[in-house]
Scaffold this active site. Structure first.
Site, PDB file in Angstrom:
ATOM      1  N   ASP A   1      -9.814   3.908  -3.538  1.00 17.42           N
ATOM      2  CA  ASP A   1     -10.525   2.667  -3.180  1.00 17.42           C
ATOM      3  C   ASP A   1     -11.934   2.566  -3.755  1.00 17.42           C
ATOM      4  O   ASP A   1     -12.666   3.552  -3.853  1.00 17.42           O
ATOM      5  CB  ASP A   1     -10.652   2.571  -1.651  1.00 17.42           C
ATOM      6  CG  ASP A   1      -9.309   2.339  -0.993  1.00 17.42           C
ATOM      7  OD1 ASP A   1      -8.276   2.501  -1.664  1.00 17.42           O
ATOM      8  OD2 ASP A   1      -9.306   2.004   0.198  1.00 17.42           O
TER       9      ASP A   1
ATOM     10  N   ASP B   1       0.830  -1.207   0.000  1.00 14.73           N
ATOM     11  CA  ASP B   1       0.000   0.000   0.000  1.00 14.73           C
ATOM     12  C   ASP B   1       0.870   1.265   0.000  1.00 14.73           C
ATOM     13  O   ASP B   1       2.099   1.176  -0.004  1.00 14.73           O
ATOM     14  CB  ASP B   1      -0.923  -0.066   1.229  1.00 14.73           C
ATOM     15  CG  ASP B   1      -2.276   0.551   0.977  1.00 14.73           C
ATOM     16  OD1 ASP B   1      -2.363   1.483   0.159  1.00 14.73           O
ATOM     17  OD2 ASP B   1      -3.252   0.114   1.611  1.00 14.73           O
TER      18      ASP B   1
HETATM   19  C1  GLA Z   1      -5.932   1.331   1.439  1.00 14.70           C
HETATM   20  C2  GLA Z   1      -6.075   0.345   0.286  1.00 14.70           C
HETATM   21  C3  GLA Z   1      -7.193  -0.641   0.592  1.00 14.70           C
HETATM   22  C4  GLA Z   1      -6.897  -1.371   1.889  1.00 14.70           C
HETATM   23  C5  GLA Z   1      -6.688  -0.365   3.013  1.00 14.70           C
HETATM   24  C6  GLA Z   1      -6.200  -1.022   4.282  1.00 14.70           C
HETATM   25  O1  GLA Z   1      -7.052   2.150   1.554  1.00 14.70           O
HETATM   26  O2  GLA Z   1      -6.327   1.001  -0.917  1.00 14.70           O
HETATM   27  O3  GLA Z   1      -7.351  -1.558  -0.460  1.00 14.70           O
HETATM   28  O4  GLA Z   1      -5.758  -2.184   1.739  1.00 14.70           O
HETATM   29  O5  GLA Z   1      -5.733   0.627   2.647  1.00 14.70           O
HETATM   30  O6  GLA Z   1      -5.973  -0.114   5.305  1.00 14.70           O
END
Ligand code: GLA
Length: 403
Positions: free
Chosen positions: A202, A146
Protein backbone atom coordinates in the site's frame (compact mmCIF):
# COMPACT_ATOMS: atom_id res chain seq x y z
CA UNK A 1 -4.94 -5.45 -27.92
CA UNK A 2 -7.13 -8.49 -27.57
CA UNK A 3 -6.46 -10.19 -24.30
CA UNK A 4 -6.50 -13.88 -24.88
CA UNK A 5 -4.92 -16.83 -23.20
CA UNK A 6 -4.78 -20.29 -24.72
CA UNK A 7 -4.87 -23.21 -22.37
CA UNK A 8 -4.63 -26.77 -23.62
CA UNK A 9 -7.06 -28.94 -21.69
CA UNK A 10 -7.34 -32.65 -22.58
CA UNK A 11 -5.83 -31.77 -25.94
CA UNK A 12 -8.44 -29.09 -26.63
CA UNK A 13 -7.41 -25.47 -26.84
CA UNK A 14 -9.64 -23.36 -24.59
CA UNK A 15 -9.56 -19.60 -25.00
CA UNK A 16 -9.50 -17.82 -21.68
CA UNK A 17 -10.06 -14.16 -22.09
CA UNK A 18 -10.66 -11.04 -20.18
CA UNK A 19 -11.40 -8.89 -23.20
CA UNK A 20 -14.23 -7.01 -21.49
CA UNK A 21 -13.58 -3.93 -23.59
CA UNK A 22 -13.16 -1.79 -20.47
CA UNK A 23 -10.38 0.53 -19.25
CA UNK A 24 -8.96 1.30 -22.68
CA UNK A 25 -7.38 4.25 -20.87
CA UNK A 26 -6.45 4.17 -17.16
CA UNK A 27 -9.56 4.35 -14.95
CA UNK A 28 -10.02 7.64 -13.07
CA UNK A 29 -12.09 8.24 -9.96
CA UNK A 30 -12.03 8.39 -6.17
CA UNK A 31 -11.86 5.77 -3.44
CA UNK A 32 -12.93 5.90 0.19
CA UNK A 33 -9.93 4.02 1.60
CA UNK A 34 -6.98 6.42 1.87
CA UNK A 35 -8.81 9.02 3.94
CA UNK A 36 -11.86 7.34 5.44
CA UNK A 37 -10.78 3.73 6.05
CA UNK A 38 -13.84 1.98 7.61
CA UNK A 39 -15.61 5.25 8.47
CA UNK A 40 -17.83 5.17 5.37
CA UNK A 41 -21.53 5.64 4.75
CA UNK A 42 -24.11 6.67 2.18
CA UNK A 43 -23.92 10.39 3.00
CA UNK A 44 -20.16 10.43 2.46
CA UNK A 45 -20.50 8.74 -0.93
CA UNK A 46 -23.28 11.07 -2.08
CA UNK A 47 -21.56 14.23 -0.83
CA UNK A 48 -18.30 13.15 -2.42
CA UNK A 49 -19.96 12.43 -5.76
CA UNK A 50 -21.72 15.80 -5.76
CA UNK A 51 -18.50 17.59 -4.89
CA UNK A 52 -16.65 15.72 -7.65
CA UNK A 53 -19.25 17.08 -10.03
CA UNK A 54 -19.27 20.67 -8.75
CA UNK A 55 -15.45 20.80 -8.61
CA UNK A 56 -15.22 19.61 -12.22
CA UNK A 57 -13.62 16.27 -11.36
CA UNK A 58 -16.29 14.20 -13.10
CA UNK A 59 -15.95 16.21 -16.28
CA UNK A 60 -12.16 15.91 -16.09
CA UNK A 61 -12.57 12.10 -16.20
CA UNK A 62 -12.84 11.05 -12.54
CA UNK A 63 -16.03 9.03 -12.95
CA UNK A 64 -15.55 6.02 -10.65
CA UNK A 65 -16.71 6.45 -7.06
CA UNK A 66 -15.26 3.46 -5.25
CA UNK A 67 -16.43 2.12 -1.92
CA UNK A 68 -13.51 0.22 -0.41
CA UNK A 69 -13.42 -2.19 2.55
CA UNK A 70 -16.04 -2.31 5.36
CA UNK A 71 -19.31 -1.88 3.46
CA UNK A 72 -20.94 -5.23 4.32
CA UNK A 73 -22.18 -6.95 7.45
CA UNK A 74 -19.79 -9.34 9.16
CA UNK A 75 -21.84 -12.40 8.14
CA UNK A 76 -23.23 -13.63 4.84
CA UNK A 77 -26.97 -14.34 4.76
CA UNK A 78 -28.42 -17.86 4.85
CA UNK A 79 -28.14 -18.15 1.04
CA UNK A 80 -24.46 -17.23 1.11
CA UNK A 81 -24.78 -13.68 -0.17
CA UNK A 82 -23.05 -10.64 1.28
CA UNK A 83 -25.38 -8.09 2.85
CA UNK A 84 -24.73 -4.35 2.86
CA UNK A 85 -24.53 -2.82 6.34
CA UNK A 86 -27.92 -1.07 6.76
CA UNK A 87 -26.51 1.33 9.35
CA UNK A 88 -23.94 2.61 6.87
CA UNK A 89 -25.95 2.23 3.66
CA UNK A 90 -29.64 2.57 4.61
CA UNK A 91 -30.86 2.59 1.00
CA UNK A 92 -28.49 -0.18 -0.07
CA UNK A 93 -25.69 -0.28 -2.60
CA UNK A 94 -27.96 -0.52 -5.66
CA UNK A 95 -29.43 2.85 -4.72
CA UNK A 96 -25.97 4.41 -4.89
CA UNK A 97 -25.26 2.80 -8.26
CA UNK A 98 -28.54 4.16 -9.65
CA UNK A 99 -27.81 7.60 -8.21
CA UNK A 100 -24.30 7.72 -9.65
CA UNK A 101 -25.39 6.47 -13.05
CA UNK A 102 -27.99 9.25 -13.26
CA UNK A 103 -25.20 11.71 -12.49
CA UNK A 104 -22.91 10.34 -15.22
CA UNK A 105 -20.68 8.49 -12.78
CA UNK A 106 -19.90 4.87 -11.96
CA UNK A 107 -19.80 2.77 -8.81
CA UNK A 108 -16.86 0.72 -7.58
CA UNK A 109 -17.10 -1.89 -4.83
CA UNK A 110 -14.57 -3.99 -2.94
CA UNK A 111 -14.00 -7.49 -1.68
CA UNK A 112 -11.07 -9.85 -1.17
CA UNK A 113 -10.07 -13.20 -2.64
CA UNK A 114 -9.45 -14.88 0.71
CA UNK A 115 -11.84 -15.90 3.47
CA UNK A 116 -11.96 -12.37 4.86
CA UNK A 117 -11.24 -8.86 3.66
CA UNK A 118 -8.29 -7.03 5.13
CA UNK A 119 -10.63 -5.53 7.76
CA UNK A 120 -12.30 -8.83 8.63
CA UNK A 121 -15.47 -8.79 6.52
CA UNK A 122 -16.46 -11.92 4.57
CA UNK A 123 -14.23 -12.55 1.54
CA UNK A 124 -15.05 -14.19 -1.79
CA UNK A 125 -13.15 -17.47 -1.36
CA UNK A 126 -15.58 -20.22 -2.54
CA UNK A 127 -18.27 -17.54 -2.95
CA UNK A 128 -17.04 -16.01 -6.21
CA UNK A 129 -20.25 -16.91 -8.05
CA UNK A 130 -22.58 -15.44 -5.41
CA UNK A 131 -20.47 -12.31 -5.10
CA UNK A 132 -20.37 -11.79 -8.86
CA UNK A 133 -24.14 -12.23 -9.03
CA UNK A 134 -24.64 -9.78 -6.18
CA UNK A 135 -22.27 -7.15 -7.62
CA UNK A 136 -24.02 -7.50 -10.99
CA UNK A 137 -27.43 -7.10 -9.31
CA UNK A 138 -26.11 -3.96 -7.60
CA UNK A 139 -25.11 -2.69 -11.08
CA UNK A 140 -21.49 -2.26 -9.96
CA UNK A 141 -19.07 -0.99 -12.62
CA UNK A 142 -15.72 -1.64 -10.95
CA UNK A 143 -14.62 -4.44 -8.64
CA UNK A 144 -11.47 -4.19 -6.54
CA UNK A 145 -10.50 -7.64 -5.28
CA UNK A 146 -8.00 -7.63 -2.43
CA UNK A 147 -5.70 -10.41 -1.20
CA UNK A 148 -6.15 -10.87 2.55
CA UNK A 149 -6.87 -13.93 4.70
CA UNK A 150 -5.92 -16.29 1.88
CA UNK A 151 -5.43 -19.99 2.49
CA UNK A 152 -1.93 -21.40 2.77
CA UNK A 153 -0.93 -22.14 -0.80
CA UNK A 154 -3.78 -20.19 -2.38
CA UNK A 155 -2.42 -18.93 -5.68
CA UNK A 156 -3.51 -15.58 -7.11
CA UNK A 157 -2.90 -16.96 -10.61
CA UNK A 158 -5.80 -19.35 -9.89
CA UNK A 159 -8.06 -17.22 -7.69
CA UNK A 160 -8.27 -14.13 -9.87
CA UNK A 161 -9.16 -16.04 -13.06
CA UNK A 162 -11.95 -17.76 -11.05
CA UNK A 163 -13.31 -14.34 -10.22
CA UNK A 164 -12.85 -13.08 -13.78
CA UNK A 165 -14.82 -16.04 -15.12
CA UNK A 166 -17.56 -15.57 -12.50
CA UNK A 167 -17.88 -11.91 -13.52
CA UNK A 168 -17.89 -12.81 -17.22
CA UNK A 169 -20.63 -15.36 -16.55
CA UNK A 170 -22.93 -12.63 -15.19
CA UNK A 171 -22.77 -10.80 -18.53
CA UNK A 172 -22.41 -7.59 -16.53
CA UNK A 173 -19.19 -5.77 -17.48
CA UNK A 174 -17.07 -4.60 -14.54
CA UNK A 175 -13.55 -3.22 -14.46
CA UNK A 176 -11.61 -5.87 -12.55
CA UNK A 177 -9.02 -4.35 -10.23
CA UNK A 178 -6.55 -6.95 -8.94
CA UNK A 179 -5.05 -6.01 -5.59
CA UNK A 180 -2.45 -8.63 -4.60
CA UNK A 181 0.50 -6.26 -4.23
CA UNK A 182 2.58 -7.56 -7.16
CA UNK A 183 2.80 -11.21 -6.05
CA UNK A 184 3.70 -13.90 -8.61
CA UNK A 185 4.68 -11.20 -11.13
CA UNK A 186 1.07 -10.21 -11.60
CA UNK A 187 1.99 -7.97 -14.54
CA UNK A 188 2.72 -11.11 -16.61
CA UNK A 189 -0.73 -12.71 -16.15
CA UNK A 190 -2.70 -9.61 -15.15
CA UNK A 191 -3.44 -8.58 -18.75
CA UNK A 192 -5.50 -11.74 -19.35
CA UNK A 193 -7.16 -11.59 -15.96
CA UNK A 194 -7.98 -8.03 -14.95
CA UNK A 195 -8.00 -4.42 -16.10
CA UNK A 196 -5.44 -3.20 -13.56
CA UNK A 197 -3.20 -4.77 -10.95
CA UNK A 198 -1.42 -3.34 -7.97
CA UNK A 199 2.33 -3.74 -8.25
CA UNK A 200 3.37 -3.14 -4.62
CA UNK A 201 2.14 -2.95 -1.05
CA UNK A 202 0.00 0.00 0.00
CA UNK A 203 0.78 3.63 -0.58
CA UNK A 204 0.80 6.07 2.33
CA UNK A 205 0.96 9.83 2.45
CA UNK A 206 4.74 10.23 2.39
CA UNK A 207 7.49 11.01 -0.13
CA UNK A 208 9.44 7.87 0.79
CA UNK A 209 6.46 5.61 0.27
CA UNK A 210 5.38 6.83 -3.13
CA UNK A 211 8.92 7.04 -4.46
CA UNK A 212 9.37 3.39 -3.38
CA UNK A 213 6.33 2.54 -5.55
CA UNK A 214 7.79 4.57 -8.42
CA UNK A 215 11.07 2.67 -8.09
CA UNK A 216 9.22 -0.65 -8.39
CA UNK A 217 7.91 0.37 -11.83
CA UNK A 218 11.31 0.72 -13.49
CA UNK A 219 11.54 -2.97 -14.41
CA UNK A 220 7.92 -3.59 -15.42
CA UNK A 221 6.86 -0.67 -17.59
CA UNK A 222 6.41 -2.86 -20.68
CA UNK A 223 3.44 -4.76 -19.26
CA UNK A 224 0.92 -1.92 -19.01
CA UNK A 225 -1.36 -0.88 -21.87
CA UNK A 226 -4.93 -0.35 -23.10
CA UNK A 227 -7.28 -2.64 -21.17
CA UNK A 228 -4.76 -3.59 -18.46
CA UNK A 229 -2.65 -1.25 -16.36
CA UNK A 230 0.10 -1.34 -13.74
CA UNK A 231 -1.72 0.14 -10.74
CA UNK A 232 0.63 2.26 -8.63
CA UNK A 233 -2.14 2.52 -5.98
CA UNK A 234 -4.56 5.29 -5.14
CA UNK A 235 -3.38 8.88 -5.06
CA UNK A 236 -2.44 10.62 -1.82
CA UNK A 237 -2.60 14.12 -3.37
CA UNK A 238 -4.20 16.60 -0.96
CA UNK A 239 -4.22 14.35 2.11
CA UNK A 240 -2.15 16.84 4.05
CA UNK A 241 1.04 14.96 4.88
CA UNK A 242 3.26 16.46 2.18
CA UNK A 243 3.94 19.88 0.64
CA UNK A 244 2.12 20.59 -2.61
CA UNK A 245 5.38 20.30 -4.62
CA UNK A 246 5.67 16.65 -3.54
CA UNK A 247 2.06 16.01 -4.55
CA UNK A 248 2.67 17.66 -7.92
CA UNK A 249 5.62 15.31 -8.51
CA UNK A 250 3.58 12.27 -7.37
CA UNK A 251 0.69 13.18 -9.68
CA UNK A 252 3.04 13.87 -12.61
CA UNK A 253 4.62 10.44 -12.32
CA UNK A 254 1.36 8.53 -11.78
CA UNK A 255 0.06 10.27 -14.93
CA UNK A 256 3.18 9.64 -17.02
CA UNK A 257 3.34 5.98 -15.97
CA UNK A 258 -0.29 5.31 -16.91
CA UNK A 259 -1.41 4.44 -13.42
CA UNK A 260 -5.14 4.60 -12.80
CA UNK A 261 -5.79 8.02 -11.21
CA UNK A 262 -7.96 7.26 -8.20
CA UNK A 263 -8.01 10.23 -5.82
CA UNK A 264 -7.85 9.36 -2.13
CA UNK A 265 -8.35 12.72 -0.45
CA UNK A 266 -11.47 14.26 1.11
CA UNK A 267 -12.70 16.05 -2.01
CA UNK A 268 -15.27 17.92 0.09
CA UNK A 269 -12.40 19.93 1.59
CA UNK A 270 -9.92 20.52 -1.23
CA UNK A 271 -7.46 23.39 -1.11
CA UNK A 272 -6.95 25.45 -4.26
CA UNK A 273 -3.54 23.81 -4.71
CA UNK A 274 -5.01 20.28 -4.50
CA UNK A 275 -7.66 21.25 -7.02
CA UNK A 276 -5.03 22.60 -9.42
CA UNK A 277 -3.07 19.37 -9.20
CA UNK A 278 -5.94 16.90 -9.58
CA UNK A 279 -7.59 18.98 -12.28
CA UNK A 280 -4.58 19.76 -14.45
CA UNK A 281 -6.08 18.78 -17.80
CA UNK A 282 -2.75 18.78 -19.60
CA UNK A 283 -1.30 16.23 -17.18
CA UNK A 284 -4.49 14.15 -17.29
CA UNK A 285 -4.33 14.16 -21.10
CA UNK A 286 -0.91 12.49 -20.92
CA UNK A 287 -2.31 9.81 -18.60
CA UNK A 288 -5.28 9.25 -20.90
CA UNK A 289 -3.31 9.27 -24.17
CA UNK A 290 -4.90 6.57 -26.35
CA UNK A 291 -1.59 4.91 -27.24
CA UNK A 292 -1.33 3.92 -23.59
CA UNK A 293 2.45 3.44 -23.52
CA UNK A 294 3.77 3.55 -19.97
CA UNK A 295 6.59 5.99 -19.22
CA UNK A 296 10.04 4.51 -18.66
CA UNK A 297 13.10 5.82 -16.86
CA UNK A 298 15.49 7.06 -19.53
CA UNK A 299 18.17 8.60 -17.34
CA UNK A 300 19.37 8.56 -13.74
CA UNK A 301 22.21 10.51 -12.15
CA UNK A 302 25.17 8.65 -10.63
CA UNK A 303 23.84 9.14 -7.09
CA UNK A 304 20.29 8.34 -8.26
CA UNK A 305 18.97 11.66 -7.00
CA UNK A 306 17.90 13.06 -10.34
CA UNK A 307 16.10 11.16 -13.06
CA UNK A 308 14.11 11.54 -16.26
CA UNK A 309 11.07 9.45 -17.20
CA UNK A 310 9.52 9.74 -20.67
CA UNK A 311 7.05 8.18 -23.08
CA UNK A 312 5.75 8.63 -26.60
CA UNK A 313 2.28 10.08 -27.13
CA UNK A 314 -0.07 9.97 -30.08
CA UNK A 315 0.66 12.35 -32.94
CA UNK A 316 4.44 11.91 -32.76
CA UNK A 317 4.66 13.81 -29.46
CA UNK A 318 6.42 12.88 -26.22
CA UNK A 319 5.91 13.57 -22.53
CA UNK A 320 8.56 13.60 -19.81
CA UNK A 321 8.99 14.14 -16.09
CA UNK A 322 12.28 15.54 -14.74
CA UNK A 323 12.50 14.52 -11.09
CA UNK A 324 14.78 15.84 -8.38
CA UNK A 325 14.82 13.61 -5.29
CA UNK A 326 17.38 15.81 -3.49
CA UNK A 327 15.85 16.79 -0.18
CA UNK A 328 17.60 20.14 0.15
CA UNK A 329 18.81 21.58 -3.14
CA UNK A 330 17.36 22.54 -6.51
CA UNK A 331 19.18 20.72 -9.30
CA UNK A 332 19.56 21.02 -13.03
CA UNK A 333 18.03 17.97 -14.70
CA UNK A 334 18.71 17.37 -18.40
CA UNK A 335 16.68 15.37 -20.88
CA UNK A 336 18.67 14.41 -23.96
CA UNK A 337 16.36 14.32 -26.96
CA UNK A 338 18.21 11.32 -28.39
CA UNK A 339 17.09 9.31 -25.31
CA UNK A 340 13.35 9.81 -25.94
CA UNK A 341 11.73 6.35 -26.10
CA UNK A 342 10.08 5.85 -29.49
CA UNK A 343 6.79 4.14 -30.21
CA UNK A 344 7.78 0.42 -30.08
CA UNK A 345 8.93 -0.80 -33.45
CA UNK A 346 10.14 2.58 -34.66
CA UNK A 347 13.77 3.75 -34.58
CA UNK A 348 15.14 5.39 -31.44
CA UNK A 349 17.21 8.54 -31.26
CA UNK A 350 15.50 10.38 -34.09
CA UNK A 351 14.56 13.66 -32.42
CA UNK A 352 17.21 16.35 -32.70
CA UNK A 353 15.16 19.43 -31.82
CA UNK A 354 11.82 19.81 -30.05
CA UNK A 355 9.34 22.44 -28.94
CA UNK A 356 8.85 22.11 -25.19
CA UNK A 357 5.74 22.90 -23.18
CA UNK A 358 5.66 23.05 -19.35
CA UNK A 359 2.45 21.33 -18.19
CA UNK A 360 2.45 22.88 -14.72
CA UNK A 361 3.29 26.44 -15.85
CA UNK A 362 0.95 25.96 -18.84
CA UNK A 363 3.57 27.68 -20.97
CA UNK A 364 5.40 27.04 -24.24
CA UNK A 365 9.12 27.29 -23.55
CA UNK A 366 10.44 27.42 -27.13
CA UNK A 367 12.48 25.09 -29.31
CA UNK A 368 15.48 23.25 -27.90
CA UNK A 369 18.31 21.61 -29.84
CA UNK A 370 19.72 18.31 -28.59
CA UNK A 371 18.57 18.58 -24.99
CA UNK A 372 16.37 20.38 -22.53
CA UNK A 373 17.49 21.32 -19.01
CA UNK A 374 15.23 22.47 -16.17
CA UNK A 375 16.17 23.67 -12.71
CA UNK A 376 13.99 21.42 -10.55
CA UNK A 377 13.38 22.47 -6.94
CA UNK A 378 14.22 20.08 -4.08
CA UNK A 379 11.92 17.02 -4.03
CA UNK A 380 9.92 18.24 -7.03
CA UNK A 381 9.28 17.47 -10.66
CA UNK A 382 8.91 19.35 -13.90
CA UNK A 383 6.53 17.83 -16.44
CA UNK A 384 6.74 18.66 -20.12
CA UNK A 385 5.53 17.61 -23.53
CA UNK A 386 7.83 17.71 -26.54
CA UNK A 387 6.83 18.23 -30.14
CA UNK A 388 9.68 17.25 -32.47
CA UNK A 389 10.75 20.24 -34.57
CA UNK A 390 13.43 18.30 -36.36
CA UNK A 391 14.28 14.64 -36.66
CA UNK A 392 17.22 12.86 -38.23
CA UNK A 393 14.93 11.94 -41.12
CA UNK A 394 13.88 15.58 -41.34
CA UNK A 395 10.31 14.56 -42.13
CA UNK A 396 8.66 17.43 -40.34
CA UNK A 397 9.08 20.71 -42.23
CA UNK A 398 10.20 23.36 -41.55
CA UNK A 399 13.25 21.76 -39.95
CA UNK A 400 15.48 23.70 -37.63
CA UNK A 401 18.17 21.05 -37.72
CA UNK A 402 21.23 21.10 -35.54
CA UNK A 403 23.49 19.69 -38.23
C1 GLA B 1 -5.45 -3.49 1.50
C2 GLA B 1 -5.44 -2.75 0.17
C3 GLA B 1 -5.87 -1.30 0.39
C4 GLA B 1 -7.25 -1.26 1.02
C5 GLA B 1 -7.26 -2.07 2.31
C6 GLA B 1 -8.65 -2.22 2.88
O1 GLA B 1 -4.48 -3.01 2.37
O2 GLA B 1 -4.19 -2.80 -0.43
O3 GLA B 1 -5.86 -0.59 -0.82
O4 GLA B 1 -8.21 -1.76 0.12
O5 GLA B 1 -6.73 -3.38 2.10
O6 GLA B 1 -8.68 -2.99 4.03
Amino acid sequence: MTLLRLVVLFGVAVVMALDNGLARTPPMGWSSWNTFRCDINEALILETAEKMISEGMRDAGYVYVNIDDCWSLHQRNASGYLVEDPAKFPHGIRYLADYLHKRGMKLGLYNAAGAWTCQGYPGSYHYEKQDAELFASYDVDFWKQDWCAVELGQDPRVSYPVLRDAVNATGHPMVLSICEYGLKEVWTWGPTTGNMWRTTNDISDSWDRWTYILEAQAAITGFSGPGGWNDMDMLVVGMGGQPDGHYQAHFSLWALLNSPLIAGNDVRKMTAATREILLNGEVIAVNQDPLGIQGTRIWQSFLKEQEVWARPLTGGMYAAVLLNRDEAKPRDVTLKLADLPPVPGTPAGQVTAAMVRDLWAHADLGTFQGQYTAKVPARSAVMITLRPACTRMCVRAPCECDS
